[in-house]
Write a protein that holds these residues in place. Structure first.
Motif, PDB file in Angstrom:
ATOM      1  N   ASP A 193      17.340  12.608 -58.029  1.00  0.00           N
ATOM      2  CA  ASP A 193      16.490  11.412 -58.074  1.00  0.00           C
ATOM      3  C   ASP A 193      16.073  11.085 -59.499  1.00  0.00           C
ATOM      4  OD1 ASP A 193      16.596  10.980 -55.380  1.00  0.00           O
ATOM      5  OD2 ASP A 193      14.598  11.736 -54.930  1.00  0.00           O
ATOM      6  N   ILE A 232      12.031   5.175 -55.784  1.00  0.00           N
ATOM      7  CA  ILE A 232      10.581   5.002 -55.916  1.00  0.00           C
ATOM      8  C   ILE A 232       9.955   4.631 -54.573  1.00  0.00           C
ATOM      9  CG2 ILE A 232       8.780   3.582 -56.965  1.00  0.00           C
ATOM     10  CD1 ILE A 232      10.493   3.418 -59.473  1.00  0.00           C
ATOM     11  N   GLU A 233      10.570   3.684 -53.870  1.00  0.00           N
ATOM     12  CA  GLU A 233      10.005   3.246 -52.591  1.00  0.00           C
ATOM     13  C   GLU A 233      10.140   4.308 -51.507  1.00  0.00           C
ATOM     14  OE1 GLU A 233      10.670  -1.543 -53.393  1.00  0.00           O
ATOM     15  OE2 GLU A 233      12.201  -0.381 -52.334  1.00  0.00           O
ATOM     16  N   ARG A 234      11.186   5.128 -51.588  1.00  0.00           N
ATOM     17  CA  ARG A 234      11.326   6.218 -50.613  1.00  0.00           C
ATOM     18  C   ARG A 234      10.277   7.279 -50.843  1.00  0.00           C
ATOM     19  NH1 ARG A 234      14.413  10.476 -51.715  1.00  0.00           N
ATOM     20  NH2 ARG A 234      15.887   9.273 -52.963  1.00  0.00           N
ATOM     21  N   ARG A 235       9.978   7.571 -52.104  1.00  0.00           N
ATOM     22  CA  ARG A 235       9.049   8.653 -52.423  1.00  0.00           C
ATOM     23  C   ARG A 235       7.590   8.237 -52.377  1.00  0.00           C
ATOM     24  NH1 ARG A 235      10.601  13.473 -54.140  1.00  0.00           N
ATOM     25  NH2 ARG A 235      12.823  13.852 -54.481  1.00  0.00           N
ATOM     26  N   PHE A 236       7.290   6.993 -52.726  1.00  0.00           N
ATOM     27  CA  PHE A 236       5.894   6.591 -52.862  1.00  0.00           C
ATOM     28  C   PHE A 236       5.444   5.508 -51.884  1.00  0.00           C
ATOM     29  CE2 PHE A 236       7.337   7.967 -57.125  1.00  0.00           C
ATOM     30  CZ  PHE A 236       6.505   9.064 -57.277  1.00  0.00           C
ATOM     31  N   CYS A 237       6.378   4.860 -51.212  1.00  0.00           N
ATOM     32  CA  CYS A 237       5.991   3.748 -50.330  1.00  0.00           C
ATOM     33  C   CYS A 237       6.517   3.924 -48.908  1.00  0.00           C
ATOM     34  CB  CYS A 237       6.499   2.417 -50.892  1.00  0.00           C
ATOM     35  SG  CYS A 237       5.937   2.073 -52.565  1.00  0.00           S
ATOM     36  N   CYS A 253       8.246  -2.740 -51.933  1.00  0.00           N
ATOM     37  CA  CYS A 253       6.995  -2.899 -52.683  1.00  0.00           C
ATOM     38  C   CYS A 253       7.279  -3.725 -53.932  1.00  0.00           C
ATOM     39  CB  CYS A 253       6.417  -1.533 -53.058  1.00  0.00           C
ATOM     40  SG  CYS A 253       4.836  -1.626 -53.925  1.00  0.00           S
ATOM     41  N   GLN A 295       5.486  -2.759 -57.494  1.00  0.00           N
ATOM     42  CA  GLN A 295       6.081  -1.624 -58.190  1.00  0.00           C
ATOM     43  C   GLN A 295       7.369  -2.022 -58.901  1.00  0.00           C
ATOM     44  OE1 GLN A 295       6.654   1.969 -55.981  1.00  0.00           O
ATOM     45  NE2 GLN A 295       4.482   2.477 -55.943  1.00  0.00           N
TER      46      GLN A 295
END
Length: 428
Positions: A125, A330-335, A340, A343
């Motif tokens: 990642d 980013i969206e898989r890990r934080f959203c 989003c 972001q």
């Protein structure tokens, strides 16, 4: 190329709001999987690898010398092919029903998770975020530098405190916010054919112009630039061949998987010859006057202008595709894998600011290639292969994999330092 270096680290699908996801032809539909023939596989591999990095090769050959640069280019191509096949063999081993029988290994990140758990996926990642963002930064550098060159603006000329390069970059910014807000890539997909035609057409025009200029000028040339520029040239060469993140998806879509290695090898050989010819001809045409973006060496005629504008338009619309894997991670890990927009806007702002800080296109290619591309393209494939096959490999195989890992780390660290120093060094 539109799909150049576009890689995902996970097979996880973005959760798109219903009103945004009614028409998603780029997403695979159950029961509608069409496998690729050998010619189509060849074309897909070509698209995944060839891109804007080729434009920095003539300048790199000026630094390294045409013979040293060529040898380095072919050596990197051979090692890249070997590491790509290591990934393919590792996945096939894990998918073997007699071993683990894993079925959901469609991406580099999935393979990393299967081999090393969460740490493996996290490593992939991080590398994919840095690599894809780095590619996007190089695109913005190319666009802003090329438009500044076409407008015949001096790099020291300032309007309201900003250089022409800065004005062009910030002029693109609001449009990039809009393009990068597109959650699926549906509306950008048709531009892939346009991008391929523009890339190949531009390279053809430049190479014909190079031959004509070389016959007229015959500038002084050097074959070897010395060991001091070895790491610099290596970084650019690694960047130019970076596309390993797309190899597992492409192998999955190949109809005749037993011949995938042969098709991949032929494609890599063809790309190597294309790259070598482009780099040598560009350097031969302009000698010591070769610039970091070869198209800026061309005159101000309408053909040259169209070529440069076409490449700018191509990369302008390709940038959201390059950033898509970054958003996916980013969206898989934080959203929670949900779209989003804010972001995405913050990320594209950071990419734009970084592009302003790096003045030289080829220098930045070397930095990205020397750092993340070496880890992603050489270190991780060899490491995963070693961990999966260690119980059945001969000592020669283990030494070879270990040597690639160690050599990749050493070259990555030293090459990154060398590239940073090159970027920070004052330019004449």
């Amino acid at each position: 190329m539109v799909f150049e270096k576009e890689a995902s680290s996970s097979a996880h699908v973005l959760k798109i709001p219903p009103f945004l996801g009614e028409d998603t032809p780029l997403l695979a539909k159950p029961g509608h999987r069409h496998l690729s023939s050998q010619p189509k596989t060849f074309a897909n591999v070509f698209i995944a690898i060839v891109g804007a990095g080729v434009l920095g090769l003539p300048y790199t050959f000026k630094r390294t010398g045409w013979l040293m640069g060529s040898l380095m280019l072919f050596a990197v191509a051979l090692l890249t092919y070997h590491c790509m096949m290591l990934l393919v063999r590792t996945r096939r081993k894990l998918q073997d029903p007699l071993v683990l029988g894993l079925s959901n290994l469609s991406s580099f990140g999935d393979l990393g998770f299967a081999v090393c758990g969460p740490l493996g996926r996290f490593s992939v990642d991080v590398m994919i975020i840095l690599a894809q963002a780095g590619f996007s930064v190089s695109y913005l550098i190319f666009i802003s530098n090329t438009l500044s060159h076409l407008s015949d603006s001096s790099s020291t000329t300032r309007i309201l405190g900003l250089t022409s390069k800065s004005w062009y970059l910030w002029g693109c910014f609001p449009f990039q916010l809009g393009l990068n807000s597109i959650p699926t890539l549906t509306h950008l997909a048709p531009l892939s054919i346009f991008a391929d035609v523009v890339d190949l057409g531009a390279m053809g025009v430049v190479m014909v112009e190079d031959v004509s200029l070389f016959l007229q000028r015959r500038p002084a040339l050097q074959a070897f630039g010395g060991l001091s520029v070895f790491l610099y040239g290596l970084g650019v060469a690694v960047y130019a061949f970076e596309g390993i993140g797309m190899i597992l998806p492409l192998e999955s879509e190949a109809k005749d998987k037993d011949k995938f290695g042969k098709v991949l090898g032929l494609c890599m050989a063809f790309i190597s010859l294309l790259y070598g010819s482009f780099g040598i001809l560009g350097y031969f045409a302009f000698g010591v006057e070769t610039k970091d973006i070869i198209t800026t060496n061309l005159g101000q005629g309408w053909i040259s202008t169209l070529v440069q504008l076409g490449l700018c338009v191509n990369l302008f619309f390709t940038l959201p595709l390059m950033m898509n894997p970054v958003y996916e991670v980013i969206e898989r890990r934080f959203c929670g894998s949900r779209y989003c927009m804010w972001q995405r806007w913050v990320v594209i702002l950071g990419v734009s600011l970084l592009a302003l800080l790096v003045p030289n296109f080829a220098d930045f290619l070397s930095l990205v290639g020397s750092s993340v591309c070496i880890v992603l393209g050489f270190v991780l494939p060899a490491l995963f292969h070693l961990l999966v096959f260690k119980e059945e490999m001969s000592w020669i195989g283990m030494v070879l994999d270990g040597a690639i890992v160690v050599l990749g780390i050493v070259i990555g660290v030293s090459g990154t330092w060398s590239s940073v120093m090159e970027i920070l060094a004052p330019k004449a």
